[in-house]
Enzyme design. Structure first.
Site, PDB file in Angstrom:
ATOM      1  N   TYR A   1      -3.043   0.373   9.642  1.00 11.16           N
ATOM      2  CA  TYR A   1      -3.154  -0.299   8.238  1.00 11.16           C
ATOM      3  C   TYR A   1      -1.828  -0.056   7.624  1.00 11.16           C
ATOM      4  O   TYR A   1      -1.363  -1.189   6.980  1.00 11.16           O
ATOM      5  CB  TYR A   1      -4.466   0.177   7.427  1.00 11.16           C
ATOM      6  CG  TYR A   1      -4.071  -0.342   6.033  1.00 11.16           C
ATOM      7  CD1 TYR A   1      -4.193  -1.616   5.615  1.00 11.16           C
ATOM      8  CD2 TYR A   1      -3.900   0.871   5.049  1.00 11.16           C
ATOM      9  CE1 TYR A   1      -4.284  -1.771   4.198  1.00 11.16           C
ATOM     10  CE2 TYR A   1      -3.821   0.371   3.723  1.00 11.16           C
ATOM     11  CZ  TYR A   1      -3.950  -0.809   3.643  1.00 11.16           C
ATOM     12  OH  TYR A   1      -3.947  -1.103   2.067  1.00 11.16           O
TER      13      TYR A   1
ATOM     14  N   SER B   1       0.770  -1.354   0.014  1.00 14.64           N
ATOM     15  CA  SER B   1      -0.037  -0.047  -0.121  1.00 14.64           C
ATOM     16  C   SER B   1       0.879   1.378  -0.065  1.00 14.64           C
ATOM     17  O   SER B   1       2.053   1.585   0.509  1.00 14.64           O
ATOM     18  CB  SER B   1      -0.927  -0.053   1.141  1.00 14.64           C
ATOM     19  OG  SER B   1      -1.688   1.405   1.253  1.00 14.64           O
TER      20      SER B   1
ATOM     21  N   LYS C   1     -17.810  -1.055   0.040  1.00 13.28           N
ATOM     22  CA  LYS C   1     -16.641  -0.626   0.739  1.00 13.28           C
ATOM     23  C   LYS C   1     -16.790   0.238   2.035  1.00 13.28           C
ATOM     24  O   LYS C   1     -16.135   0.723   2.848  1.00 13.28           O
ATOM     25  CB  LYS C   1     -15.397  -0.259   0.195  1.00 13.28           C
ATOM     26  CG  LYS C   1     -14.606  -1.230  -0.723  1.00 13.28           C
ATOM     27  CD  LYS C   1     -13.852  -0.601  -1.600  1.00 13.28           C
ATOM     28  CE  LYS C   1     -12.446   0.007  -0.885  1.00 13.28           C
ATOM     29  NZ  LYS C   1     -11.594  -0.811   0.024  1.00 13.28           N
TER      30      LYS C   1
END
Length: 325
Positions: A140, A114, A181
């Protein structure tokens, strides 16, 4: 067989479509759908079987001699998730398990890292720089960085690795199939919904000197381009490494919202709203992928411009009742 984890999710289900379009159907879809509507993303797709995540881990030895490639897109991608133990198990531990499986079986391993690993961007967004210097802003991003660092150590130690191992630092991906989402869906999706309901869209005010309201910059990349890059990687087993996956061109949230209004043929009406205080110290004001490494590896196809991607998404999917790709 190809295994796609997160295969019922946003990018995973689009990847499933891409594989189908290339004539591939011997695919195991792994996900944790539970009480969500992500199953809707699987409609119209061709695959061998669906396996729940926990069941898949128990059954993993069954696939020992059957798998050519694992495309690992399954993760908790919520930047607001506060349970780090959960992030560690799900995003780091699960990924290590699949790495070891591919190393032992000789399957290729393609996984999602990411751009959140870059943190506030003070060290740049160059996938050829020292990743140990990166400072993610949320759990995250850190869970993704932990795996990138672990891979680096494994390779440096000469430990057994998958014959092809590719990690992609996804930047801001948008496009069809992101409908489930929730708050983590793209600004395009939320703009479309807000404009449909009220004709207006709210964007965060800026809290950084020199950056106008709505002028925060991101590298927005269309999901069809993401899938095209992954498919290209599968056909080039000589390519391994950790790569950025964006467009290489930062655009503002105002640009993104304005492109959505334009695709809907509606006048631009934007309100600037307060950013929640818990986000202000963790907010990225600029991301832009350096794409030189992927280009040198041999990927030559163009990426959709922001306006091209948004127009395709809005007119061919959102305006058609959230059509699935």
């Amino acid at each position: 067989m190809i295994i796609v984890t997160g295969g019922a999710g946003f990018i995973g289900s689009c990847m499933l479509r891409t594989l189908n379009d290339r004539g591939l159907e011997d695919i195991a879809v792994v996900d944790h759908i539970a009480a969500t509507d992500k199953w809707m993303n699987l409609r119209g797709k061709r695959y061998a079987e669906y396996i729940g995540r926990d069941d898949f881990l128990r059954r993993l030895p069954e696939f020992k001699d059957r798998v050519d490639c694992v495309i690992h897109l399954g993760a908790c991608s919520a930047t607001t998730e506060r349970d780090f133990d959960f992030l560690y198990r799900n995003n780091f531990g699960f990924t290590k398990t699949l790495w070891h499986f591919c190393a032992e079986t000789g399957a290729a391993f393609i996984y999602a890292s990411s751009a959140a690993t870059y943190g506030n961007g003070s060290n740049g967004f160059d996938d050829e720089d020292d990743i140990t210097k990166l400072m993610p802003l949320n759990g995250y991003g850190y869970s993704k960085q932990l795996f990138d660092l672990w891979v680096q150590k494994e390779l440096a130690a000469g430990n057994k690795a998958p014959p092809q191992h590719v990690g992609f630092k996804f930047f801001n991906v948008y496009g069809p199939n992101e409908y489930f989402k929730g708050s983590m869906a793209s600004v395009v999706f939320h703009t479309f919904n807000d404009v449909t309901a009220s004709g207006r869209k709210g964007l965060f005010k800026s809290y950084k000197e020199g950056v106008p309201d709505g002028g925060q910059l991101r590298d927005f990349v269309y999901v069809k381009d993401v899938c095209a890059v992954i498919a290209w990687t599968m056909s080039h087993p000589e390519v391994s490494g950790l790569f950025n996956l964006g467009t290489g061109k930062a655009r503002s949230f105002y640009d993104l919202a304005a492109a959505t209004f334009g695709a809907m043929e509606r006048p631009v009406c934007i309100d600037y709203i307060d950013m929640p205080e818990n986000l202000r110290g963790k907010y990225q004001y600029f991301t832009e992928a350096r794409m030189d490494k992927l280009r040198r590896a041999g990927y030559t196809a163009p990426f959709h411009s922001l306006e091209e991607g948004v127009t395709d998404y809005v007119r061919n999917y959102l305006m058609r009742g959230r059509e699935i790709w």
